[in-house]
Motif scaffolding. Structure first.
Motif, PDB file in Angstrom:
ATOM      1  N   ASP A   1       0.826  -1.209   0.000  1.00 56.39           N
ATOM      2  CA  ASP A   1       0.000   0.000   0.000  1.00 56.39           C
ATOM      3  C   ASP A   1       0.862   1.263   0.000  1.00 56.39           C
ATOM      4  N   GLN A   2       2.050   1.157   0.585  1.00 53.88           N
ATOM      5  CA  GLN A   2       2.973   2.289   0.607  1.00 53.88           C
ATOM      6  C   GLN A   2       3.888   2.300  -0.615  1.00 53.88           C
ATOM      7  N   GLY A   3       3.733   1.299  -1.496  1.00 52.71           N
ATOM      8  CA  GLY A   3       4.583   1.224  -2.669  1.00 52.71           C
ATOM      9  C   GLY A   3       5.996   0.802  -2.363  1.00 52.71           C
ATOM     10  N   LEU A   4       6.204   0.110  -1.239  1.00 46.23           N
ATOM     11  CA  LEU A   4       7.554  -0.262  -0.823  1.00 46.23           C
ATOM     12  C   LEU A   4       7.952  -1.664  -1.261  1.00 46.23           C
ATOM     13  N   VAL A   5       6.986  -2.516  -1.551  1.00 53.28           N
ATOM     14  CA  VAL A   5       7.269  -3.860  -2.050  1.00 53.28           C
ATOM     15  C   VAL A   5       6.387  -4.118  -3.264  1.00 53.28           C
ATOM     16  N   LYS A   6       6.772  -5.085  -4.063  1.00 54.99           N
ATOM     17  CA  LYS A   6       5.988  -5.475  -5.242  1.00 54.99           C
ATOM     18  C   LYS A   6       5.712  -6.975  -5.195  1.00 54.99           C
ATOM     19  N   HIS A   7       4.608  -7.361  -5.773  1.00 57.99           N
ATOM     20  CA  HIS A   7       4.151  -8.743  -5.752  1.00 57.99           C
ATOM     21  C   HIS A   7       4.176  -9.275  -7.172  1.00 57.99           C
ATOM     22  N   THR A   8       4.972 -10.299  -7.403  1.00 53.17           N
ATOM     23  CA  THR A   8       5.061 -10.918  -8.725  1.00 53.17           C
ATOM     24  C   THR A   8       4.767 -12.404  -8.578  1.00 53.17           C
ATOM     25  N   GLY A   9       3.581 -12.803  -9.028  1.00 53.60           N
ATOM     26  CA  GLY A   9       3.194 -14.198  -8.866  1.00 53.60           C
ATOM     27  C   GLY A   9       3.046 -14.548  -7.404  1.00 53.60           C
ATOM     28  N   GLU A  10       3.858 -15.463  -6.915  1.00 53.11           N
ATOM     29  CA  GLU A  10       3.812 -15.881  -5.515  1.00 53.11           C
ATOM     30  C   GLU A  10       4.905 -15.241  -4.670  1.00 53.11           C
ATOM     31  N   THR A  11       5.741 -14.417  -5.289  1.00 52.35           N
ATOM     32  CA  THR A  11       6.893 -13.877  -4.559  1.00 52.35           C
ATOM     33  C   THR A  11       6.757 -12.382  -4.320  1.00 52.35           C
ATOM     34  N   TRP A  12       7.484 -11.933  -3.279  1.00 50.03           N
ATOM     35  CA  TRP A  12       7.540 -10.516  -2.918  1.00 50.03           C
ATOM     36  C   TRP A  12       8.979 -10.045  -3.040  1.00 50.03           C
ATOM     37  N   ALA A  13       9.133  -8.766  -3.400  1.00 52.92           N
ATOM     38  CA  ALA A  13      10.459  -8.152  -3.475  1.00 52.92           C
ATOM     39  C   ALA A  13      10.322  -6.674  -3.164  1.00 52.92           C
ATOM     40  N   LEU A  14      11.429  -6.053  -2.773  1.00 53.29           N
ATOM     41  CA  LEU A  14      11.422  -4.625  -2.505  1.00 53.29           C
ATOM     42  C   LEU A  14      11.276  -3.851  -3.803  1.00 53.29           C
ATOM     43  N   ALA A  15      10.509  -2.762  -3.756  1.00 47.43           N
ATOM     44  CA  ALA A  15      10.379  -1.878  -4.903  1.00 47.43           C
ATOM     45  C   ALA A  15      11.666  -1.071  -5.068  1.00 47.43           C
ATOM     46  N   PRO A  16      11.931  -0.535  -6.273  1.00 45.53           N
ATOM     47  CA  PRO A  16      13.110   0.316  -6.455  1.00 45.53           C
ATOM     48  C   PRO A  16      13.093   1.489  -5.481  1.00 45.53           C
ATOM     49  N   ARG A  17      14.224   1.785  -4.900  1.00 46.43           N
ATOM     50  CA  ARG A  17      14.422   2.881  -3.952  1.00 46.43           C
ATOM     51  C   ARG A  17      13.562   2.714  -2.698  1.00 46.43           C
ATOM     52  N   ALA A  18      13.121   1.504  -2.417  1.00 47.75           N
ATOM     53  CA  ALA A  18      12.265   1.280  -1.242  1.00 47.75           C
ATOM     54  C   ALA A  18      12.987   1.631   0.049  1.00 47.75           C
ATOM     55  N   LEU A  19      14.290   1.362   0.107  1.00 49.15           N
ATOM     56  CA  LEU A  19      15.028   1.633   1.334  1.00 49.15           C
ATOM     57  C   LEU A  19      15.184   3.117   1.597  1.00 49.15           C
ATOM     58  N   GLU A  20      14.913   3.933   0.604  1.00 45.39           N
ATOM     59  CA  GLU A  20      14.896   5.374   0.820  1.00 45.39           C
ATOM     60  C   GLU A  20      13.503   5.840   1.225  1.00 45.39           C
ATOM     61  N   GLY A  21      12.543   4.908   1.241  1.00 47.62           N
ATOM     62  CA  GLY A  21      11.190   5.256   1.636  1.00 47.62           C
ATOM     63  C   GLY A  21      10.375   5.907   0.540  1.00 47.62           C
ATOM     64  N   PHE A  22      10.807   5.784  -0.718  1.00 49.48           N
ATOM     65  CA  PHE A  22      10.054   6.367  -1.820  1.00 49.48           C
ATOM     66  C   PHE A  22       9.252   5.267  -2.506  1.00 49.48           C
ATOM     67  N   GLY A  23       7.963   5.230  -2.229  1.00 49.05           N
ATOM     68  CA  GLY A  23       7.120   4.211  -2.819  1.00 49.05           C
ATOM     69  C   GLY A  23       6.895   4.483  -4.292  1.00 49.05           C
ATOM     70  N   ILE A  24       7.002   3.453  -5.104  1.00 53.08           N
ATOM     71  CA  ILE A  24       6.778   3.561  -6.540  1.00 53.08           C
ATOM     72  C   ILE A  24       5.708   2.563  -6.926  1.00 53.08           C
ATOM     73  N   ARG A  25       4.588   3.033  -7.393  1.00 45.20           N
ATOM     74  CA  ARG A  25       3.500   2.145  -7.765  1.00 45.20           C
ATOM     75  C   ARG A  25       3.847   1.398  -9.042  1.00 45.20           C
ATOM     76  N   LEU A  26       3.833   0.082  -8.964  1.00 45.72           N
ATOM     77  CA  LEU A  26       4.112  -0.757 -10.121  1.00 45.72           C
ATOM     78  C   LEU A  26       2.822  -1.412 -10.586  1.00 45.72           C
ATOM     79  N   PRO A  27       2.622  -1.572 -11.900  1.00 44.02           N
ATOM     80  CA  PRO A  27       1.393  -2.216 -12.389  1.00 44.02           C
ATOM     81  C   PRO A  27       1.321  -3.665 -11.945  1.00 44.02           C
ATOM     82  N   ASP A  28       0.174  -4.058 -11.439  1.00 41.34           N
ATOM     83  CA  ASP A  28      -0.027  -5.428 -10.956  1.00 41.34           C
ATOM     84  C   ASP A  28      -1.483  -5.782 -11.173  1.00 41.34           C
ATOM     85  N   ALA A  29      -1.718  -6.769 -12.003  1.00 42.43           N
ATOM     86  CA  ALA A  29      -3.094  -7.129 -12.350  1.00 42.43           C
ATOM     87  C   ALA A  29      -3.875  -7.604 -11.143  1.00 42.43           C
TER      88      ALA A  29
END
Length: 364
Positions: free
Chosen positions: A203-231
């Protein structure tokens, strides 16, 4: 330690052990933050005997002094991770010893060490194959540097993202693209919390969900959430822009600053009280000599002239010349009264005095 290099080797081994130890429950994760703060102090000091006050540690870990004392008494001390060797006094912090926890894990000690917050989680459903084995593995895998860098920020206060999000972010930075099942093991967070927390971070744009896995979003450690497209993602919450914004959204912005201001006021009040105490001199005799008033300080009641010291530690009576049966001279030259109602040794009296100073500092 024979050298600074040896000390750093000890600290590196301790850091590796902390990183791979599972810290179960909210109290365990809070204990991890406290231990990480003390390791920061130890690395600065160059050995496993750092000096730090409770206020310094609370500010470094991003928690309150009350919470710090709870995890010290219920987790870190009984499990052999942390021990106070010397109580601080005045401007000098307490001296601590960092241990390796022995063969114990942070939930040692049985039911007495459980969190005071009871779980509201429903019991596992056998039909869904939930928790037929212990939820978390016997080892963890988190990035210790990330945890130490973020834990003091308002975004990870108790009523914001919290410690669970902190360790999950640290685990995802250590090893990207993990499933929920893998995160349960690497972060030592329960399965139910692991299901909830990445969604909050998404919800904060800090992680992304791809299939069954989770990963940090780009620049997440700086606290800048980036909304990525996810069906599969139906969230409409705007991503946060920086850790300060995350804290603002959770209503915790300024918690660390207020805590530091409170601690600064407590330190000032404590030092003022100590200064007043130092000014309470014993009453002095005033004599007049050559038209001037001269103060003659009265000796302290627990200090005696060296001529009164007997070789065996007893006190000589200046009137009779014999030894006073109920008095002894301590190693620092002070008097100790030995009576049938108080047979404590000098070491016991010194320990009681140190405990009283600790209580006074806590109140101050």
């Amino acid at each position: 330690m024979s050298s600074r290099h040896d000390a750093y080797e000890v600290l590196a081994a301790l850091r590796d052990r902390i990183e791979t130890t599972p810290w179960h429950g909210e109290r365990g994760r809070t204990a991890l933050r406290v231990l990480r703060a003390h390791l920061n102090f130890a690395e600065i000091a160059g050995g496993p005997l750092p000096r730090a006050s409770e206020r310094q540690t609370a500010e470094e870990a991003g928690i309150s002094r009350t919470t710090l004392r709870v995890v010290y008494k219920t987790v870190l001390k009984p499990c052999g991770w942390l021990r106070r060797l010397r109580v601080g006094h005045g401007r000098e912090g307490s001296t601590w010893y960092l241990g390796d926890g022995g063969s114990k894990i942070p939930d040692c000690g049985g039911p007495a060490l459980l969190s005071r917050f009871r779980s509201t989680q429903f019991p596992p459903d056998p039909a869904l194959e939930e928790w037929t084995t212990p939820e978390t593995a016997t080892t963890a895998d988190i990035n210790y540097t990330v945890l130490g860098h973020l834990m003091g920020h308002d975004a990870f206060a108790h009523h914001a993202l919290g410690s669970a999000a902190l360790v999950i972010i640290s685990a995802l930075h250590q090893r990207p693209d993990q499933t929920v099942g893998e995160l349960v093991g690497t972060s030592s967070v329960s399965r139910a919390t692991t299901y909830r927390t990445p969604k909050r971070l998404a919800d904060q744009g800090l992680v992304k969900h791809t299939g069954e896995t989770w990963a940090l979003a780009p620049r997440a450690l700086e606290g800048f959430g980036i909304r990525l497209p996810d069906a599969d993602n139906g969230h409409t919450t705007a991503p946060a822009q920086g850790w300060d914004k995350v804290a603002e959204q959770h209503g915790t912005w300024g918690v660390a600053a207020r805590r530091k201001a409170l601690h600064a006021a407590e330190r000032a009040a404590y030092q003022k009280a100590m200064d007043r105490l130092a000014e309470h001199r014993s009453k002095a005799l005033v004599i007049v000599r050559d038209g001037r008033q001269v103060l003659v300080p009265v000796p302290r009641p627990d200090e005696i002239p060296p001529a009164w010291h007997a070789p065996d530690g007893r006190v000589l009576n200046p009137v009779t010349g014999g030894a006073a049966a109920d008095w002894r001279v301590a190693s620092d030259g002070r008097l100790i009264l030995i009576t049938p109602s108080d047979q404590r040794s000098y070491d016991e009296l010194a320990a009681a005095h140190a405990e009283a100073l600790s209580e006074w500092e806590s109140v101050a």
